[in-house]
Design an enzyme around this catalytic site. Structure first.
Site, PDB file in Angstrom:
ATOM      1  N   GLY A  10       0.828  -1.206   0.000  1.00 60.77           N
ATOM      2  CA  GLY A  10       0.000   0.000   0.000  1.00 60.77           C
ATOM      3  C   GLY A  10       0.858   1.250   0.000  1.00 60.77           C
ATOM      4  N   GLY A  12      -0.428   4.438  -0.137  1.00 63.36           N
ATOM      5  CA  GLY A  12      -1.185   5.631   0.268  1.00 63.36           C
ATOM      6  C   GLY A  12      -0.546   6.262   1.499  1.00 63.36           C
ATOM      7  N   ALA A  14      -1.047   5.893   4.700  1.00 65.75           N
ATOM      8  CA  ALA A  14      -0.699   5.037   5.839  1.00 65.75           C
ATOM      9  C   ALA A  14       0.585   4.262   5.543  1.00 65.75           C
ATOM     10  CB  ALA A  14      -1.849   4.083   6.152  1.00 65.75           C
ATOM     11  N   GLY A  15       0.659   3.649   4.360  1.00 60.77           N
ATOM     12  CA  GLY A  15       1.844   2.859   4.005  1.00 60.77           C
ATOM     13  C   GLY A  15       3.083   3.732   3.934  1.00 60.77           C
ATOM     14  N   PHE A 118     -15.459  21.640  10.158  1.00 59.39           N
ATOM     15  CA  PHE A 118     -15.797  20.379   9.504  1.00 59.39           C
ATOM     16  C   PHE A 118     -16.936  19.716  10.275  1.00 59.39           C
ATOM     17  CE2 PHE A 118     -14.106  17.407   6.290  1.00 59.39           C
ATOM     18  CZ  PHE A 118     -13.467  18.320   5.468  1.00 59.39           C
ATOM     19  N   ASP A 212      -8.814  -5.432  -1.531  1.00 56.92           N
ATOM     20  CA  ASP A 212      -7.925  -6.599  -1.693  1.00 56.92           C
ATOM     21  C   ASP A 212      -7.306  -7.052  -0.373  1.00 56.92           C
ATOM     22  OD1 ASP A 212      -8.359  -6.192  -4.392  1.00 56.92           O
ATOM     23  OD2 ASP A 212      -6.375  -5.343  -4.781  1.00 56.92           O
ATOM     24  N   GLN A 231     -19.517   4.108   5.390  1.00 59.84           N
ATOM     25  CA  GLN A 231     -19.880   5.531   5.394  1.00 59.84           C
ATOM     26  C   GLN A 231     -20.369   6.010   4.034  1.00 59.84           C
ATOM     27  OE1 GLN A 231     -16.934   8.973   6.164  1.00 59.84           O
ATOM     28  NE2 GLN A 231     -18.442   9.066   7.804  1.00 59.84           N
ATOM     29  N   HIS A 233     -21.012   9.342   2.110  1.00 57.23           N
ATOM     30  CA  HIS A 233     -20.736  10.778   2.172  1.00 57.23           C
ATOM     31  C   HIS A 233     -21.954  11.494   1.600  1.00 57.23           C
ATOM     32  CE1 HIS A 233     -18.933  14.671   1.524  1.00 57.23           C
ATOM     33  NE2 HIS A 233     -17.831  14.274   2.124  1.00 57.23           N
ATOM     34  N   LEU A 243     -16.752  12.898  -5.425  1.00 55.33           N
ATOM     35  CA  LEU A 243     -16.929  13.631  -4.175  1.00 55.33           C
ATOM     36  C   LEU A 243     -16.913  15.142  -4.327  1.00 55.33           C
ATOM     37  CD1 LEU A 243     -17.047  12.910  -1.094  1.00 55.33           C
ATOM     38  CD2 LEU A 243     -14.741  13.784  -1.029  1.00 55.33           C
ATOM     39  N   GLU A 246     -16.600  17.869   1.989  1.00 54.62           N
ATOM     40  CA  GLU A 246     -17.303  18.499   3.106  1.00 54.62           C
ATOM     41  C   GLU A 246     -16.744  19.895   3.385  1.00 54.62           C
ATOM     42  OE1 GLU A 246     -18.306  15.691   6.216  1.00 54.62           O
ATOM     43  OE2 GLU A 246     -17.482  17.127   7.636  1.00 54.62           O
ATOM     44  N   ARG A 277     -21.748  12.887   9.061  1.00 48.93           N
ATOM     45  CA  ARG A 277     -22.113  12.387   7.734  1.00 48.93           C
ATOM     46  C   ARG A 277     -23.289  11.418   7.754  1.00 48.93           C
ATOM     47  NH1 ARG A 277     -15.942  11.837   5.424  1.00 48.93           N
ATOM     48  NH2 ARG A 277     -15.740  14.085   5.196  1.00 48.93           N
ATOM     49  N   HIS A 348     -18.325   6.039   0.628  1.00 48.83           N
ATOM     50  CA  HIS A 348     -17.124   6.851   0.761  1.00 48.83           C
ATOM     51  C   HIS A 348     -16.023   6.211   1.582  1.00 48.83           C
ATOM     52  CE1 HIS A 348     -14.826  10.518   0.844  1.00 48.83           C
ATOM     53  NE2 HIS A 348     -14.885  10.603   2.162  1.00 48.83           N
ATOM     54  N   GLU A 378      -7.029   2.983   6.150  1.00 52.41           N
ATOM     55  CA  GLU A 378      -8.449   2.652   5.979  1.00 52.41           C
ATOM     56  C   GLU A 378      -8.717   1.149   6.042  1.00 52.41           C
ATOM     57  OE1 GLU A 378     -10.374   4.903   2.923  1.00 52.41           O
ATOM     58  OE2 GLU A 378     -12.172   3.649   2.989  1.00 52.41           O
ATOM     59  N   ARG A 389     -17.348   7.794  11.021  1.00 54.37           N
ATOM     60  CA  ARG A 389     -16.135   8.612  11.062  1.00 54.37           C
ATOM     61  C   ARG A 389     -16.466  10.086  10.867  1.00 54.37           C
ATOM     62  NH1 ARG A 389     -12.484  10.838   7.059  1.00 54.37           N
ATOM     63  NH2 ARG A 389     -13.563   9.924   5.286  1.00 54.37           N
ATOM     64  N   SER A 394      -9.636  10.829   8.976  1.00 57.71           N
ATOM     65  CA  SER A 394      -9.036   9.655   8.351  1.00 57.71           C
ATOM     66  C   SER A 394      -7.597   9.907   7.927  1.00 57.71           C
ATOM     67  CB  SER A 394      -9.863   9.218   7.154  1.00 57.71           C
ATOM     68  OG  SER A 394      -9.149   8.267   6.434  1.00 57.71           O
ATOM     69  N   LEU A 395      -7.349  11.062   7.299  1.00 56.88           N
ATOM     70  CA  LEU A 395      -5.957  11.397   6.971  1.00 56.88           C
ATOM     71  C   LEU A 395      -5.152  11.397   8.269  1.00 56.88           C
ATOM     72  CD1 LEU A 395      -6.317  14.287   4.352  1.00 56.88           C
ATOM     73  CD2 LEU A 395      -5.960  11.856   3.945  1.00 56.88           C
TER      74      LEU A 395
HETATM   75  C1  FAD Z   1     -12.490  11.546  -2.742  1.00 52.83           C
HETATM   76  C2  FAD Z   1     -12.048  11.364  -1.326  1.00 52.83           C
HETATM   77  C3  FAD Z   1     -11.771  12.467  -0.521  1.00 52.83           C
HETATM   78  C4  FAD Z   1     -11.374  12.295   0.793  1.00 52.83           C
HETATM   79  N1  FAD Z   1     -11.095  13.397   1.555  1.00 52.83           N
HETATM   80  C5  FAD Z   1     -10.668  13.223   2.829  1.00 52.83           C
HETATM   81  C6  FAD Z   1     -10.317  14.352   3.625  1.00 52.83           C
HETATM   82  O1  FAD Z   1     -10.379  15.497   3.184  1.00 52.83           O
HETATM   83  N2  FAD Z   1      -9.910  14.136   4.894  1.00 52.83           N
HETATM   84  C7  FAD Z   1      -9.802  12.875   5.433  1.00 52.83           C
HETATM   85  O2  FAD Z   1      -9.404  12.745   6.582  1.00 52.83           O
HETATM   86  N3  FAD Z   1     -10.097  11.792   4.679  1.00 52.83           N
HETATM   87  C8  FAD Z   1     -10.517  11.936   3.400  1.00 52.83           C
HETATM   88  N4  FAD Z   1     -10.821  10.833   2.654  1.00 52.83           N
HETATM   89  C9  FAD Z   1     -10.511   9.493   3.193  1.00 52.83           C
HETATM   90  C10 FAD Z   1      -9.012   9.244   3.097  1.00 52.83           C
HETATM   91  O3  FAD Z   1      -8.489   9.897   1.978  1.00 52.83           O
HETATM   92  C11 FAD Z   1      -8.679   7.763   2.989  1.00 52.83           C
HETATM   93  O4  FAD Z   1      -9.345   7.038   3.982  1.00 52.83           O
HETATM   94  C12 FAD Z   1      -7.171   7.541   3.155  1.00 52.83           C
HETATM   95  O5  FAD Z   1      -6.449   8.387   2.292  1.00 52.83           O
HETATM   96  C13 FAD Z   1      -6.804   6.091   2.913  1.00 52.83           C
HETATM   97  O6  FAD Z   1      -5.413   5.974   2.880  1.00 52.83           O
HETATM   98  P1  FAD Z   1      -4.710   4.551   2.920  1.00 52.83           P
HETATM   99  O7  FAD Z   1      -3.264   4.816   2.981  1.00 52.83           O
HETATM  100  O8  FAD Z   1      -5.320   3.730   3.981  1.00 52.83           O
HETATM  101  O9  FAD Z   1      -5.125   3.864   1.529  1.00 52.83           O
HETATM  102  P2  FAD Z   1      -5.116   4.372   0.017  1.00 52.83           P
HETATM  103  O10 FAD Z   1      -4.667   5.764  -0.138  1.00 52.83           O
HETATM  104  O11 FAD Z   1      -6.433   3.989  -0.545  1.00 52.83           O
HETATM  105  O12 FAD Z   1      -3.990   3.471  -0.637  1.00 52.83           O
HETATM  106  C14 FAD Z   1      -4.135   2.087  -0.822  1.00 52.83           C
HETATM  107  C15 FAD Z   1      -2.867   1.550  -1.456  1.00 52.83           C
HETATM  108  O13 FAD Z   1      -2.913   0.131  -1.459  1.00 52.83           O
HETATM  109  C16 FAD Z   1      -2.498  -0.344  -2.713  1.00 52.83           C
HETATM  110  N5  FAD Z   1      -3.117  -1.659  -2.921  1.00 52.83           N
HETATM  111  C17 FAD Z   1      -4.393  -2.034  -2.679  1.00 52.83           C
HETATM  112  N6  FAD Z   1      -4.568  -3.319  -2.999  1.00 52.83           N
HETATM  113  C18 FAD Z   1      -3.374  -3.771  -3.448  1.00 52.83           C
HETATM  114  C19 FAD Z   1      -2.916  -5.018  -3.957  1.00 52.83           C
HETATM  115  N7  FAD Z   1      -3.712  -6.069  -4.071  1.00 52.83           N
HETATM  116  N8  FAD Z   1      -1.628  -5.111  -4.345  1.00 52.83           N
HETATM  117  C20 FAD Z   1      -0.790  -4.051  -4.261  1.00 52.83           C
HETATM  118  N9  FAD Z   1      -1.179  -2.851  -3.786  1.00 52.83           N
HETATM  119  C21 FAD Z   1      -2.445  -2.722  -3.393  1.00 52.83           C
HETATM  120  C22 FAD Z   1      -2.966   0.727  -3.686  1.00 52.83           C
HETATM  121  O14 FAD Z   1      -2.240   0.649  -4.893  1.00 52.83           O
HETATM  122  C23 FAD Z   1      -2.648   1.986  -2.886  1.00 52.83           C
HETATM  123  O15 FAD Z   1      -1.289   2.334  -3.060  1.00 52.83           O
HETATM  124  C24 FAD Z   1     -11.232  10.990   1.328  1.00 52.83           C
HETATM  125  C25 FAD Z   1     -11.497   9.889   0.529  1.00 52.83           C
HETATM  126  C26 FAD Z   1     -11.925  10.069  -0.771  1.00 52.83           C
HETATM  127  C27 FAD Z   1     -12.252   8.836  -1.572  1.00 52.83           C
END
Ligand code: FAD
Length: 575
Positions: A10, A12, A14-15, A118, A212, A231, A233, A243, A246, A277, A348, A378, A389, A394-395
């Site tokens: 991952g 994103g 968190a990773g 917010f 996944d 959730q 939105h 989206l 908010e 929400r 969402h 997430e 939430r 979440s960020l």
């Molecule tokens: C449009 C939108 C706006 C948002 N705005 C806000 C906000 O303003 N404030 C807030 O707090 N939260 C917000 N959120 C929520 C927040 O952005 C997410 O919950 C958070 O960014 C998730 O981060 P993550 O690192 O957990 O996962 P993600 O950022 O979803 O990353 C997941 C990673 O896992 C990898 N991955 C997944 N499956 C596999 C696999 N099988 N093999 C290899 N790699 C894989 C993907 O490639 C990716 O790199 C928003 C969400 C959305 C959808």
């Protein structure tokens, strides 16, 4: 076989935040970060509105305790309060640390980080970079990983978690570029694979949010926690579901029905458009059901309500929420300076996920832990969001718990050896799975089955739920699952076979959907985002507890885990 000290799946927030922490603590560790997309295309990049932290730059009466209370109340008292305490106490320092890394937050005139209102937050505490906050943070984190020499495997799809006798040993991954399979072993494995929005037909999530990591963990026999809490939105752009942050309401936009009334006065008079929400989404759904939604031609009785920014004026719209203006203009041709935007609830965020403790260690059940397996973001459920939430938490969770999990991994691997893995066995199994999909002589297209599945889950496990509806839905979902054996693939090539990836993702989202519905069926109460018409009250006597769902080929078993209540006694939740 590839070998690393740590594998993080991952790319994103968190990773990446976990990888950075491990590299900072022990630069000699060999860290791998694997992502099926390029890391900067992870869904985190799309986060718009911001990240909560009590910096007190705008409101000096704010405190971490107030942030904690808002979060627990928002969660409908299902959040684990020890985890919320950590989240809210560590928030200011993780924001400052991001700023030092180079994240360009929006500023107050005196140069300090700006903070906006917010939903569900009692003070102005959300830090932001216009309405592109995720973009600003993720790009800086990825830049920093390169600086620390973290090895990034981009566009590798992870097919399987290798877990033997309670010990996580590694992963099996598939290279999109040329179809190569690789087994990777490591002293610690971390999942940060994001959400599952694509299990539903209308979502704000990107195409890669297919659950996944959740599915791989469930297939390995591990539980998923609180999956019934999905959730919605309130403001997905109609009809696409993209989206509208908010932050737009945080900056003062109104929600209006077909008569032009600000209907939130009837649902949450003290918070109006900035209610949490779950409450706002239900209010919109109720207005639409009562015939007070609008149609595209302006008549009443339609499927959406309006988000009205017109009174905010062009300058504020363009400086504070330019991306939302752009999205409505690009997708619908609407100029939000002069026209209201059509919106309705969109799937969402996943409150549930892989259960973890506050050091990011994955739980094997109500008591035990899985050895060498970690998760954050997430896909994890440390349970800071409980049943609902709050926006901008979440960020924050990704950064606070990404950092904590990174720290615990860096210490954990110090005295560990690389595990032994029967590489050929896992390669052959993965190869056989792919060949099986190639050789299936079915008649069903992947997108046809996926669409039916998404429509069914949305219809039978949406904003409002009943036993009868969900039982019918479960039978339908199980029938659709059988059809997976009849999908066929046109593309059997090794280079960039996106059809194969879609087939593997479909299996995962189907499995996650069944766990969501089964978890929702057993929770005979209404709490946060889980709203049962047949059990409209919250029932603390029987359901103030977390759900743990275990998947097996013979069905899904449910057990429970207690909620940590350390600060605030559950009360009725009113706004
Ligand atoms: C449009 C939108 C706006 C948002 N705005 C806000 C906000 O303003 N404030 C807030 O707090 N939260 C917000 N959120 C929520 C927040 O952005 C997410 O919950 C958070 O960014 C998730 O981060 P993550 O690192 O957990 O996962 P993600 O950022 O979803 O990353 C997941 C990673 O896992 C990898 N991955 C997944 N499956 C596999 C696999 N099988 N093999 C290899 N790699 C894989 C993907 O490639 C990716 O790199 C928003 C969400 C959305 C959808």
């Amino acid at each position: 076989m590839l070998e690393h000290d740590v594998i993080i799946v991952g790319g994103g927030l968190a990773g990446c935040r976990a990888a950075l922490e491990i590299a900072r603590i022990d630069p000699s560790l060999k860290i791998a970060l694997v992502a099926k997309t390029h890391p900067i295309r992870s869904h985190s990049v799309a986060a718009q509105g911001g990240m909560a932290a009590t910096l007190k730059n705008v409101d000096d009466t704010d405190s971490w305790e107030a942030h904690a209370f808002d979060t627990v109340k928002g969660s409908d008292y299902l959040a684990d309060q020890d985890a919320v305490e950590i989240l809210t106490k560590e928030a200011p320092e993780v924001v400052i640390d991001l700023e030092h890394l180079g994240v360009l937050f929006s500023r107050l005139p005196d140069g300090r980080i700006a903070q906006r209102a917010f939903g569900g937050h009692s003070h102005q505490r959300t830090c932001y970079a216009a309405d592109k906050t995720g973009h600003a943070i993720l790009h800086e984190l990825v830049n920093n990983l390169r600086r620390y020499g973290v090895q990034i495997y981009e566009e590798w799809y992870v097919m399987r978690l290798i877990l033997e006798e309670g010990l996580a040993k590694g992963i099996v991954m598939y290279h999109l570029l040329d179809g190569t399979l690789q087994v990777v072993r490591a002293k610690a494995v971390m999942f940060a694979t994001g959400g599952y929005g694509r299990a539903f037909n209308t979502t704000s999530n990107d195409y890669a949010s297919t659950g996944d990591g959740l599915a791989m963990s469930a297939i390995a026999g591990l539980p998923l926690e609180d999956m019934e809490f999905v959730q919605f939105h309130p403001t997905g752009l109609y009809p696409v579901g993209v989206l509208i942050s908010e932050a737009v309401r945080g900056e003062g936009a109104y929600l209006i029905n077909s008569s032009g009334d600000r209907f939130m006065a009837n649902y949450a008079p003290s918070r109006m458009e900035l209610a949490p929400r779950d409450i706002t989404s239900r209010a919109i759904a109720k207005e639409v059901m009562a015939g007070r939604g609008s149609n595209v031609d302006g008549s009443a009785g339609g499927p959406f309500v309006y988000l009205d920014l017109r009174h905010m004026g062009k300058e504020k719209i363009m400086s504070r929420v330019p991306f939302c203006w752009e999205e409505a203009h690009r997708l619908l041709g609407i100029d939000a300076v002069t026209q209201p935007m059509p919106v309705r609830p969109t799937v969402h965020y996943s409150m549930g996920g892989m259960p973890v403790n506050t050091d990011g260690q994955v739980r094997s059940g109500a008591d035990g832990l899985v050895d060498a397996f970690f998760a954050a973001g997430e896909c994890a459920c440390v349970s800071v969001h409980g049943a609902n939430r709050l926006g901008s938490n979440s960020l924050l969770e990704c950064v606070v718990y990404g950092r904590r999990t990174g720290r615990s991994i860096a210490h954990f691997v110090q005295n560990r050896k690389l595990p032994s893995i029967d590489e050929q066995h896992y390669l052959q199994q993965a190869q056989a799975e792919i060949e099986h999909l190639f050789n299936q002589s079915g008649t069903i297209r992947i997108n046809q089955l996926r669409q039916q599945y998404q429509d069914t889950l949305t219809e039978y496990c949406g904003v409002f739920r009943t036993e009868e509806l969900m039982q019918t839905g479960l039978t339908k979902l199980q029938a659709l699952q059988q059809q997976y054996q009849q999908i066929y693939l046109d593309d059997r090539s090794k280079a960039w076979n996106t059809e194969l990836i879609e087939a593997l993702e479909l299996r995962n989202l189907m499995l996650v959907g069944e766990i969501i519905l089964t978890s929702a069926l057993q929770r005979a109460e209404s709490r946060g985002a889980h709203c049962r018409d047949d059990y409209p009250q919250r029932d603390d006597t029987n359901f103030l507890k977390h759900t743990l769902a275990y998947y097996s080929s013979s069905g899904i078993d449910i057990t429970h885990r207690p909620v940590a209540i350390t600060m605030f006694t559950p009360q009725e939740r009113k706004y």
